[in-house]
Design an enzyme around this catalytic site. Structure first.
Site, PDB file in Angstrom:
ATOM      1  N   GLN A   1      76.144  51.505 -13.607  1.00 47.77           N
ATOM      2  CA  GLN A   1      75.032  51.763 -12.690  1.00 47.77           C
ATOM      3  C   GLN A   1      74.366  53.126 -12.905  1.00 47.77           C
ATOM      4  O   GLN A   1      74.451  53.995 -12.033  1.00 47.77           O
ATOM      5  CB  GLN A   1      75.495  51.619 -11.237  1.00 47.77           C
ATOM      6  CG  GLN A   1      75.887  50.202 -10.894  1.00 47.77           C
ATOM      7  CD  GLN A   1      76.051  49.943  -9.395  1.00 47.77           C
ATOM      8  OE1 GLN A   1      76.505  48.878  -9.024  1.00 47.77           O
ATOM      9  NE2 GLN A   1      75.677  50.871  -8.517  1.00 47.77           N
TER      10      GLN A   1
ATOM     11  N   TYR B   1      73.613  42.554  -5.937  1.00 43.84           N
ATOM     12  CA  TYR B   1      74.057  42.374  -4.555  1.00 43.84           C
ATOM     13  C   TYR B   1      72.975  41.822  -3.622  1.00 43.84           C
ATOM     14  O   TYR B   1      73.244  40.963  -2.817  1.00 43.84           O
ATOM     15  CB  TYR B   1      74.560  43.708  -3.979  1.00 43.84           C
ATOM     16  CG  TYR B   1      75.861  44.182  -4.596  1.00 43.84           C
ATOM     17  CD1 TYR B   1      77.084  43.792  -4.064  1.00 43.84           C
ATOM     18  CD2 TYR B   1      75.869  45.010  -5.720  1.00 43.84           C
ATOM     19  CE1 TYR B   1      78.284  44.214  -4.619  1.00 43.84           C
ATOM     20  CE2 TYR B   1      77.070  45.433  -6.286  1.00 43.84           C
ATOM     21  CZ  TYR B   1      78.273  45.035  -5.733  1.00 43.84           C
ATOM     22  OH  TYR B   1      79.454  45.441  -6.287  1.00 43.84           O
TER      23      TYR B   1
ATOM     24  N   GLU C   1      79.399  42.818 -11.532  1.00 45.40           N
ATOM     25  CA  GLU C   1      79.753  42.990 -10.115  1.00 45.40           C
ATOM     26  C   GLU C   1      78.887  42.075  -9.276  1.00 45.40           C
ATOM     27  O   GLU C   1      77.686  41.947  -9.526  1.00 45.40           O
ATOM     28  CB  GLU C   1      79.499  44.429  -9.608  1.00 45.40           C
ATOM     29  CG  GLU C   1      80.482  45.442 -10.079  1.00 45.40           C
ATOM     30  CD  GLU C   1      80.196  46.847  -9.530  1.00 45.40           C
ATOM     31  OE1 GLU C   1      79.591  46.974  -8.441  1.00 45.40           O
ATOM     32  OE2 GLU C   1      80.576  47.813 -10.210  1.00 45.40           O
TER      33      GLU C   1
ATOM     34  N   ARG D   1      88.078  43.901 -14.985  1.00 48.03           N
ATOM     35  CA  ARG D   1      87.196  45.035 -15.261  1.00 48.03           C
ATOM     36  C   ARG D   1      87.691  46.245 -14.464  1.00 48.03           C
ATOM     37  O   ARG D   1      87.684  46.225 -13.235  1.00 48.03           O
ATOM     38  CB  ARG D   1      85.752  44.696 -14.867  1.00 48.03           C
ATOM     39  CG  ARG D   1      84.825  45.854 -15.083  1.00 48.03           C
ATOM     40  CD  ARG D   1      83.357  45.569 -14.743  1.00 48.03           C
ATOM     41  NE  ARG D   1      82.643  46.825 -14.924  1.00 48.03           N
ATOM     42  CZ  ARG D   1      81.806  47.363 -14.049  1.00 48.03           C
ATOM     43  NH1 ARG D   1      81.483  46.735 -12.945  1.00 48.03           N
ATOM     44  NH2 ARG D   1      81.260  48.535 -14.279  1.00 48.03           N
TER      45      ARG D   1
ATOM     46  N   SER E   1      72.635  54.818 -10.017  1.00 44.40           N
ATOM     47  CA  SER E   1      73.452  55.504  -9.006  1.00 44.40           C
ATOM     48  C   SER E   1      73.869  56.874  -9.512  1.00 44.40           C
ATOM     49  O   SER E   1      73.928  57.835  -8.742  1.00 44.40           O
ATOM     50  CB  SER E   1      74.711  54.695  -8.681  1.00 44.40           C
ATOM     51  OG  SER E   1      74.373  53.387  -8.316  1.00 44.40           O
TER      52      SER E   1
ATOM     53  N   ASN F   1      74.991  44.207 -12.317  1.00 44.59           N
ATOM     54  CA  ASN F   1      75.569  44.229 -10.967  1.00 44.59           C
ATOM     55  C   ASN F   1      74.473  43.806 -10.003  1.00 44.59           C
ATOM     56  O   ASN F   1      73.413  44.435  -9.966  1.00 44.59           O
ATOM     57  CB  ASN F   1      76.051  45.634 -10.581  1.00 44.59           C
ATOM     58  CG  ASN F   1      77.249  46.081 -11.396  1.00 44.59           C
ATOM     59  OD1 ASN F   1      77.782  45.327 -12.197  1.00 44.59           O
ATOM     60  ND2 ASN F   1      77.674  47.324 -11.192  1.00 44.59           N
TER      61      ASN F   1
END
Ligand SMILES: *[C@@H]1O[C@H](CO)[C@@H](O)[C@H](O)[C@H]1NC(C)=O
Ligand SMILES: *[C@@H]1O[C@H](CO)[C@@H](O)[C@H](O)[C@H]1NC(C)=O
Ligand SMILES: *[C@@H]1O[C@H](CO)[C@@H](O)[C@H](O)[C@H]1NC(C)=O
Ligand SMILES: CC(=O)N[C@H]1CO[C@H](CO)[C@@H](O)[C@@H]1O
Length: 512
Positions: free
Chosen positions: A196, A338, A406, A106, A199, A336
């Site tokens: 995202q 985290y 991610e 990616r 963001s 994504n």
């Protein structure tokens, strides 16, 4: 290993039925297989690795402009001018992907490298050549390119015209996407429109913590949300109608979210609301049955706006046509993930002086001090949140196919990255739990293939499976322990918590 045991105890403390907990602990003793057809990859983004910021006709992006104009906004006063030099070193990048045995890579295309005027009137042949070289080299080794069209490096020229707050960006972005489909779509079968959105809009146009650094909380950021969703949808429709029949690929958007864990039973509703403002903000319009912004966002922002004396809601309306264009504009959900937070109601503990996203959500979030830390302040290791968010998505959006686009761990560097190894093992384990419970996860991508320019954190936070030496002109890349562990997971299609790579092979103590 100690950490894994710890996090196990932690997962178990969240599970009501002891028998289920025992089962999970037994499962940990045997290697776990990934489902048939599951795909593995690694990710990077153009501005974070390419360098060559003004090479061969490339125009300035908002990150070039931002980091040159305000170097003090970057933790170590660095920028992405050279970064990893992937503009010159892409063959080494692909060697690493081959070493890891990955199914896909990616990466993102830099809009101002492809279109220096921002528009299709002038196509930069050197830019086309660079991405052709990269894609051809990947295809040669049977590694699928997964291409993100927009990973934050907007042409500065478009920012001067309002960037994501100008509704014309819907057409500008679609025109750019069309060139990319035309030039590369014969070989690219996975497209991601935008990375995202939260963001882009909240950090870029609300809080001003990322380029272009516009501070307009609770206002410009919502105008951005609307334009971004429409730009995504229009590019999706173009692909779906014109390109899919001849190119046969998939196209989606990548959304990131934290998991929001309610502090107590009384906070279940506010934790859900908080998730709707973060994940739902962009996922609900695309993946829900009804479409449009989540009801709780529409209601809360309208009510606040009225109290604040605005003549209309700060969250722009979507027309029925717009809702329909956005709804269903995706082949899979790119997620994504985290970290997690604890959420509770804000009983007037925090008062916001002006309209803002945080005031609109009106929740208090925090991360307990005993959660395992990473180099990034906002990231704490919470594998259990990974399982929970996957189950929430399954329930909320009728179990869409998900590609984890991610997931990764930040350190300060070093090759013996046992903490990153623990991270990957525990998150993959939690992901497999979600798959066992019916979540439709079809692929997984580590962030990142190699250390790179971490936006305003510069080179101080390292996410790579490969360590990059920024002192060396060749930007030498060296595999960390985590690279060997991930490689074995990919090779065996199995998560074996007890697997230890051969350290003599790794040469960690010799610094390779
Ligand atoms: C991707 O596209 C191919 C070909 O159109 C299709 O067979 C496959 O099911 C798609 N996968 C997803 C996740 O949409
Ligand atoms: C929270 O969201 C989940 C997933 O959509 C749903 O099942 C649950 O009922 C919601 N809870 C509340 C209190 O809204
Ligand atoms: C790597 O780190 C682990 C845990 O911190 C330690 O036990 C091990 O000895 C280290 N290995 C090397 C080769 O330094
Ligand atoms: C080995 C190599 O190609 N190094 C290059 C890294 O990038 C800088 C600037 O882009 C070049 O000057 C080096 O030659």
């Amino acid at each position: 290993m100690a950490r894994i045991t710890l996090s196990l105890v932690f997962i178990c403390s969240f599970i009501v039925f002891m028998s289920e907990c025992q089962k999970i602990q037994e499962d940990r003793q045997v290697p776990r297989k990934f489902p048939e057809g599951f795909i593995f990859g690694a990710a990077t983004a153009s501005y974070q690795v390419e360098g060559g910021w003004d090479a061969d006709g490339k125009a300035e992006s908002i990150w070039d402009y931002y980091s040159h104009k305000n170097p003090e906004l970057i933790a170590d006063l660095t920028n992405g001018d050279i970064a990893n030099d992937s503009y010159n070193q892409y063959k080494r990048d692909i060697e690493m992907l081959r070493e890891l045995g990955l199914d896909f890579y990616r990466f993102s295309i830099s809009w101002p490298r492809l279109l220096p005027t921002s528009f299709p009137d002038k196509i930069n042949e050197a830019g086309v050549q660079y991405y052709n070289n990269l894609i051809d080299e990947l295809v040669k080794y049977n590694i699928q390119p997964m291409v993100t069209l927009y990973h934050w490096d907007l042409p500065q020229k478009l920012q001067n015209m309002g960037g994501w707050t100008n509704p014309h960006i819907i057409d500008w972005f679609t025109d750019y996407a069309k060139i990319a489909f035309d030039k590369f779509g014969d070989r690219v079968k996975y497209w991601i429109t935008i990375n995202q959105p939260m963001s882009v809009c909240h950090s870029g146009y609300g809080e001003a913590t990322k380029a272009p650094g516009i501070k307009s909380p609770g206002q410009a950021e919502y105008i951005c949300s609307k334009n971004l969703l429409l730009a995504h949808a229009k590019a999706f429709r173009l692909y779906d109608e014109i390109y899919r029949p001849i190119q046969n690929g998939n196209i989606s958007i990548t959304i990131h979210s934290f998991w929001d864990e309610p502090e107590t039973e009384d906070d279940i509703q506010i934790a859900n609301d908080s998730l709707q403002f973060m994940l739902g903000h962009y996922a609900y319009p695309i993946f829900s049955e009804t479409g449009g912004f989540p009801k709780v966002m529409i209601e809360k922002i309208a009510a606040k706006s009225q109290e604040q004396g605005f003549s209309r809601s700060r969250l722009p309306d979507l027309t029925t046509e717009e809702i329909e264009m956005i709804r269903g504009s995706s082949d899979f959900l790119g997620l994504n993930f985290y970290t997690s937070r604890i959420i509770r109601k804000n009983n007037n503990e925090i008062k916001y002086p002006e309209p803002s996203y945080f005031d609109d959500v009106n929740a208090i979030d925090y991360q307990p001090a005993d959660w395992i830390e990473e180099a990034s302040e906002i990231f704490k290791v919470t594998p259990w949140g990974f399982r929970k968010i996957l189950m929430w998505i399954k329930a909320e959006y009728n179990n869409p196919p998900i590609i984890i686009t991610e997931n990764g761990f930040s350190s300060r560097g070093g090759l013996n990255d046992t903490d990153r190894v623990d991270f990957y093992r525990s998150y993959l384990d939690a992901m497999l739990d979600a798959i066992d419970e019916g979540a439709n996860v079809i692929g997984y991508t580590t962030w990142s293939l190699m250390d790179n320019f971490e936006w305003t954190k510069g080179y101080t936070e390292r996410f790579g499976l490969y360590e990059v030496n920024y002192e060396s002109p060749a930007r030498t890349r060296t595999p960390r322990k985590s690279a060997f562990v991930y490689k074995e997971i990919v090779r065996s299609r199995t998560l074996d918590l007890k697997y230890e790579p051969d350290t003599s092979l790794m040469n960690i103590d010799k610094g390779y």
